[in-house]
Design a protein around this motif. Structure first.
Motif, PDB file in Angstrom:
ATOM      1  N   ARG A   1      -3.312  -0.323  -5.239  1.00  0.00           N
ATOM      2  CA  ARG A   1      -3.841   0.498  -4.145  1.00  0.00           C
ATOM      3  C   ARG A   1      -5.254   0.051  -3.787  1.00  0.00           C
ATOM      4  O   ARG A   1      -5.593  -0.122  -2.622  1.00  0.00           O
ATOM      5  CB  ARG A   1      -3.854   1.988  -4.522  1.00  0.00           C
ATOM      6  N   THR A   2      -6.064  -0.197  -4.786  1.00  0.00           N
ATOM      7  CA  THR A   2      -7.439  -0.633  -4.564  1.00  0.00           C
ATOM      8  C   THR A   2      -7.480  -2.002  -3.889  1.00  0.00           C
ATOM      9  O   THR A   2      -8.294  -2.242  -2.997  1.00  0.00           O
ATOM     10  CB  THR A   2      -8.212  -0.653  -5.901  1.00  0.00           C
TER      11      THR A   2
ATOM     12  N   CYS B   1      -5.167  -3.257  -1.898  1.00  0.00           N
ATOM     13  CA  CYS B   1      -4.748  -3.055  -0.504  1.00  0.00           C
ATOM     14  C   CYS B   1      -5.879  -2.430   0.313  1.00  0.00           C
ATOM     15  O   CYS B   1      -6.118  -2.824   1.459  1.00  0.00           O
ATOM     16  CB  CYS B   1      -3.494  -2.188  -0.448  1.00  0.00           C
ATOM     17  N   LYS B   2      -6.567  -1.488  -0.272  1.00  0.00           N
ATOM     18  CA  LYS B   2      -7.718  -0.875   0.401  1.00  0.00           C
ATOM     19  C   LYS B   2      -8.760  -1.951   0.730  1.00  0.00           C
ATOM     20  O   LYS B   2      -9.335  -1.957   1.832  1.00  0.00           O
ATOM     21  CB  LYS B   2      -8.329   0.200  -0.502  1.00  0.00           C
ATOM     22  N   SER B   3      -8.993  -2.848  -0.217  1.00  0.00           N
ATOM     23  CA  SER B   3      -9.972  -3.922   0.005  1.00  0.00           C
ATOM     24  C   SER B   3      -9.581  -4.820   1.168  1.00  0.00           C
ATOM     25  O   SER B   3     -10.445  -5.278   1.921  1.00  0.00           O
ATOM     26  CB  SER B   3     -10.136  -4.767  -1.262  1.00  0.00           C
TER      27      SER B   3
ATOM     28  N   ALA C   1       0.836  -1.204   0.000  1.00  0.00           N
ATOM     29  CA  ALA C   1       0.000   0.000   0.000  1.00  0.00           C
ATOM     30  C   ALA C   1       0.866   1.246   0.000  1.00  0.00           C
ATOM     31  O   ALA C   1       0.644   2.180  -0.776  1.00  0.00           O
ATOM     32  CB  ALA C   1      -0.941  -0.008   1.206  1.00  0.00           C
TER      33      ALA C   1
ATOM     34  N   SER D   1       0.824   2.873  -3.904  1.00  0.00           N
ATOM     35  CA  SER D   1      -0.416   3.641  -3.993  1.00  0.00           C
ATOM     36  C   SER D   1      -0.346   4.775  -5.011  1.00  0.00           C
ATOM     37  O   SER D   1      -1.362   5.160  -5.574  1.00  0.00           O
ATOM     38  CB  SER D   1      -0.816   4.178  -2.623  1.00  0.00           C
TER      39      SER D   1
END
Length: 189
Positions: free
Chosen positions: A122-123, A125-127, A111, A115
Motif C-alpha cells: 500500500r505504501t 502504491c501511495k508513493s 493498490a 491495501s
C-alpha cells in the motif's frame, strides 16, 4: 540456477505483466517462473523474500519509468498543461500500438487489491501516486501556482489520467485517454 544477465529482467517483465493483467492474488510464483522461462532458484535468488518483494520491485520499476517520462514532458514543454496533454496522448498512442496490452495503470490493481493486507505494498502504491503528483505540482509551482491549488490540481490530474487509462484498457479503445487530454487545460489552465 541460471544467472544470465537478463533472467532478473525476464522475471520482472513477466511478473509486471501478470500482476497488472490478472492481479496480485491471481498471480502465482510458479506461473511467473514458467512464463519467464526461468528456473525456480533464480526467482528466489533475485527475490529472496518472495512474491511481495517481487511486487514491490515491479511497482518501483514501473513508477520510475513513468515518472521519468512525465518529467521529460514537464521539462520540455511550454506549460504543465501542454506537458500533461502530450504525456496522455503519448500513452494513448502506446496503448493502441500495443493492442492495449503493453500499458498498465501504475498501481491501481495492486493498490486496490493489497491495501488491506500489505502495508508495504500500500505504501509503495501511495508513493507512485505521490511521485507523479509531485512532478506536476513542481511544474505548477514554477509557473506561479500556489502550493495548495498546485497539489490539488496535480491530484485531480493523476486521478483523471489513471481513470482514463483504466477505461482505455477495459474498453480497448483510446477515446477515454483522448477525452482526458482534452480536459487537461480546463484543470491546469
Amino acid at each position: 540456477m541460471s544467472n544470465k544477465p537478463n533472467t532478473r529482467e525476464a522475471i520482472l517483465d513477466t511478473a509486471s505483466k501478470l500482476f497488472f493483467s490478472q492481479g496480485y492474488h491471481a498471480t502465482g510464483l510458479n506461473q511467473i517462473i514458467k512464463d519467464s522461462d526461468s528456473p525456480k532458484g533464480s526467482l528466489y535468488y533475485y527475490f529472496p523474500h518472495g512474491k511481495e518483494e517481487l511486487a514491490l520491485t515491479c511497482i518501483n520499476r514501473t513508477s520510475e519509468v513513468v515518472a521519468q517520462k512525465l518529467r521529460h514532458h514537464m521539462e520540455n514543454s511550454k506549460s504543465a498543461s501542454e506537458a500533461m496533454e502530450d504525456f496522455i496522448l503519448g500513452m494513448a498512442k502506446d496503448a493502441v500500438e500495443s493492442s492495449y496490452e503493453g500499458i498498465v495503470p501504475f498501481s491501481f490493481w495492486l493498490a486496490a487489491e493489497t491495501s488491506c493486507i500489505s502495508e508495504e505494498l500500500r505504501t509503495a502504491c501511495k508513493s507512485v501516486f505521490m511521485d507523479l503528483q509531485d512532478v506536476i505540482k513542481k511544474r505548477l509551482l514554477d509557473e506561479g501556482v500556489e502550493n495548495k491549488p498546485a497539489a490539488d490540481k496535480a491530484s485531480v490530474v493523476i486521478s483523471l489520467f489513471e481513470g482514463a487509462l483504466l477505461q482505455t484498457l477495459t474498453f480497448r479503445e483510446e477515446q477515454p485517454l483522448l477525452a482526458a487530454a482534452k480536459f487537461i487545460p480546463v484543470i491546469l489552465g
